[in-house]
Design an enzyme around this catalytic site. Structure first.
Site, PDB file in Angstrom:
ATOM      1  N   CYS A  17       0.835  -1.207   0.000  1.00 19.35           N
ATOM      2  CA  CYS A  17       0.000   0.000   0.000  1.00 19.35           C
ATOM      3  C   CYS A  17       0.871   1.259   0.000  1.00 19.35           C
ATOM      4  O   CYS A  17       1.748   1.422   0.855  1.00 19.35           O
ATOM      5  CB  CYS A  17      -0.890   0.012   1.229  1.00 19.35           C
ATOM      6  SG  CYS A  17      -1.672   1.616   1.467  1.00 19.35           S
ATOM      7  N   ILE A  18       0.594   2.137  -0.929  1.00 16.08           N
ATOM      8  CA  ILE A  18       1.449   3.318  -1.077  1.00 16.08           C
ATOM      9  C   ILE A  18       1.353   4.264   0.118  1.00 16.08           C
ATOM     10  O   ILE A  18       2.362   4.790   0.588  1.00 16.08           O
ATOM     11  CB  ILE A  18       1.162   4.069  -2.398  1.00 16.08           C
ATOM     12  CG1 ILE A  18       2.190   5.188  -2.605  1.00 16.08           C
ATOM     13  CG2 ILE A  18      -0.246   4.617  -2.456  1.00 16.08           C
ATOM     14  CD1 ILE A  18       2.265   5.704  -4.011  1.00 16.08           C
TER      15      ILE A  18
END
Lengths: 130, 137
Positions: A78-79
């Site tokens: 997840c960024i």
């Protein structure tokens, strides 16, 4: 069956990423499909290539990278969680003006939409957390 | 499944709002997830019930007070916030200790309705059993 996997805890401190790895391996061996593994919260730390665990311990990141290569697994970090915790791929490092990147082979950085999409597409979504 | 099938998503919140990042990052998932037009609900149990309390003040901790975000969930069509009665009781909390969170019901002339639904532990178990996808934080 098509599984989607969520890993919510970091390596070594928690067993979650080990359990997820063992589950994915077992599921694939039984002929099931794993559509994606989504790393969230401290789980994103599994994807740094800079860990150096003691030689007599398991190498969690290398295990995942090898499994991804063998089975063409989609390992997504997840960024938003990654940015908080210092996980960057080459593009992100460039874009943010940082002097290094650290994403391991077989992992990619993407958005939370990938988690929801995985939940929609998989027959079962399984969370490995605390 | 077909592309237009809607799944029931339940976001389960079990931890206090501060001390760990779970509550805050759970909200981030819920807000992003709203774009996918699924049947979404949130559950609050154990220390997770503290996430909805009013009067949160993080001054002095350096942490961001994200509690106003819960009141905006209605705008994202997240209108079902299930709170477990036993978890409230065990912590000496009542509904009055929680924020007044409302949504506009577009099927009822945009009447404002409460988003918080207090349920028993048994009802919570049934609710979980009905879901297609449970993401637990």
């Amino acid at each position: 069956m098509k599984f989607g996997i969520v890993v919510n805890e970091g390596p070594y401190t928690h067993q979650a990423s080990d359990s997820a790895y063992n589950f994915v391996k077992a599921a694939l061996a039984k002929g099931h499909e794993v559509s994606r593994v989504f790393f969230y919260h401290d789980g994103v730390n599994v994807g740094t290539r800079l860990t150096i665990p003691p030689q007599d311990d398991r190498q969690i990141q290398e295990q995942w990278s090898a499994l991804a290569k063998e089975h063409e697994l989609d390992l997504v970090i997840c960024i938003a969680a990654a940015q908080r915790r210092g996980l960057l791929d080459e593009n992100e490092a460039k874009r943010q003006g940082k002097d290094a990147d650290n994403i391991a082979e077989g992992f990619r950085i993407s958005g939370l939409g990938q988690l929801i999409e995985m939940g929609i597409e998989a027959d079962r979504t399984i969370t490995f957390g605390d | 499944m077909s592309d237009d099938e809607v799944k029931k998503f339940l976001y389960v919140n079990r931890k206090a709002p501060y001390g760990t990042i779970y509550a805050q990052e759970s909200l981030e998932v819920v807000l992003i997830g709203a774009a996918f037009d699924q049947d979404v609900a949130m559950a609050f149990l154990d220390d997770g019930v503290f996430q909805l309390t009013k009067g949160q003040d993080t001054k002095g901790t350096g942490l961001k007070n994200f509690s106003p975000t819960y009141r905006a969930l209605g705008d994202y069509e997240v209108t079902k916030l299930y709170v477990e009665q036993e978890s409230l009781d065990e912590r000496g909390l009542t509904l009055d200790d929680l924020q007044d969170i409302q949504y506009e019901d577009e099927d009822d002339d945009y009447a404002e309705k409460p988003s918080i639904i207090v349920v028993s532990r048994d009802q919570m178990a049934s609710l979980m059993a009905e879901q297609d996808v449970i993401l637990s934080f």
